[in-house]
Write a protein that holds these residues in place. Structure first.
Motif: not given
Length: 334
Positions: A139-148, A180-188
């Motif tokens: 996790s960062t301040h505006d992203s979540l990176f999922l590893n699966f 197998t690593r996806i980033g969820l960007l532009n988050l709060k």
């Protein structure tokens, strides 16, 4: 009309005996067919199941065979004369893109049932692709990176993530990808987000698997917010220390006597005085007075020159004589 003779009656009996047996009698030489023949497939693990055939005596065995559309011949798949009512036909020789048909029959000695065939089966299209397994979330301040990871090792697998803010119902989806690593960007920042992952097999008709269980993770704070937290914590700690110091000072000023009483060492009577107070007749004070009256013995030493020493010696001799004469006179008078 003349009645038939005995010879004709015998001929009729022979004709009746030569007729074929009824179908019911023929059915006794054949077992019932297996029922409820079903194919289950999950992550390319393929299983054929059926209901057991019940007989009065003996143990029924089963045989399973398969054939492909390209080659119309039946082949065995290690499920010949088995007692179980299932057959795992996962086999590297059977390609996942092949269209195959399975069949099963029951056997009891020389007696056998008819074959029961299944519908056509293509592993790439008919298997159920389970969701991947989350390994960790960065996790960062505006992203979540999922590893699966996924248990299926297929180059045709692709993945998609559905996510949303926990406090809302507005959902978003990523694009299908092989990564197998996806980033969820532009988050709060410092916000809880929930997500689900699904996989699919990329074929002519995409085989899309079910969504995974819901997982939730919180985004981190930005550097500026961290610095603000540090400043706030420092200021709060400083104010708290100052307030505590003021409170302690005021408390000491107001309750000076109480504080002095609690912090001064307790008064304790010496043991010998305490004994005297318990028994006043003990000669403790007299012994103390006698000890104080006694003086330590000491000697005087005078250093004089030769001339002074001779004069001093004469004076001492004279003084000694005078004192001796005086003592003698006093003794006579007495």
């Amino acid at each position: 009309m003349p009645r038939p003779g005995p010879g004709l009656a015998l001929l009729l009996c022979l004709l009746l005996l030569s007729l074929p047996e009824p179908a019911a009698a023929e059915s006794l030489l054949q077992l019932p067919t297996p029922q409820n023949v079903t194919i289950y497939s999950y992550n390319y693990q393929n299983l054929l199941t059926w209901a057991p055939v019940k007989v009065d005596n003996g143990s029924v065995l089963y045989t399973v065979q398969y054939s492909t559309v390209a080659y119309k011949c039946w082949e065995e798949i290690n499920c010949t004369n088995i007692t179980k009512t299932e057959c795992n036909f996962t086999n590297p020789d059977i390609k996942s893109i092949w269209t195959i048909t399975l069949r099963v029959r029951a056997e009891l000695g020389q007696v056998k049932s008819d074959w029961v065939e299944t519908n056509t089966f293509v592993a790439d299209q008919n298997t159920t692709i389970g969701p991947p397994v989350i390994v960790n979330v960065d996790s960062t301040h505006d992203s979540l990176f999922l590893n699966f990871l996924h248990t299926v090792k297929e180059d045709t697998l692709q993945y998609l993530v559905r996510y949303w803010e926990e406090s809302t119902n507005k959902q978003h989806e990523t694009e299908w990808t092989k990564n197998t690593r996806i980033g969820l960007l532009n988050l709060k920042q410092l916000t809880m987000y929930c997500f689900q992952i699904r996989a699919k097999v990329k074929v002519l008709d995409d085989n899309i698997g079910p969504l995974s269980k819901t997982n939730c993770h919180k985004t981190a704070a930005s550097d500026a917010m961290r610095a603000g937290f540090v400043v706030v914590i420092f200021v709060a700690a400083t104010v708290t220390v100052v307030i505590l110091a003021i409170v302690c000072f005021l408390f000491i000023q107001k309750f000076h006597q109480v504080v002095k009483y609690w912090f001064q060492p307790p008064f304790k009577i010496p043991p010998h005085i305490e004994e005297y107070l318990e028994d006043p007749e003990m000669p403790v004070l007299e012994e103390l007075q006698n000890n104080c009256a006694e003086e330590d013995p000491w000697d005087s030493l005078s250093v004089v020159s030769n001339a002074e020493g001779s004069q001093a010696l004469i004076r001492d001799t004279l003084n000694t004589n005078v004192h001796s004469d005086s003592r003698s006179i006093e003794s006579e008078k007495t």
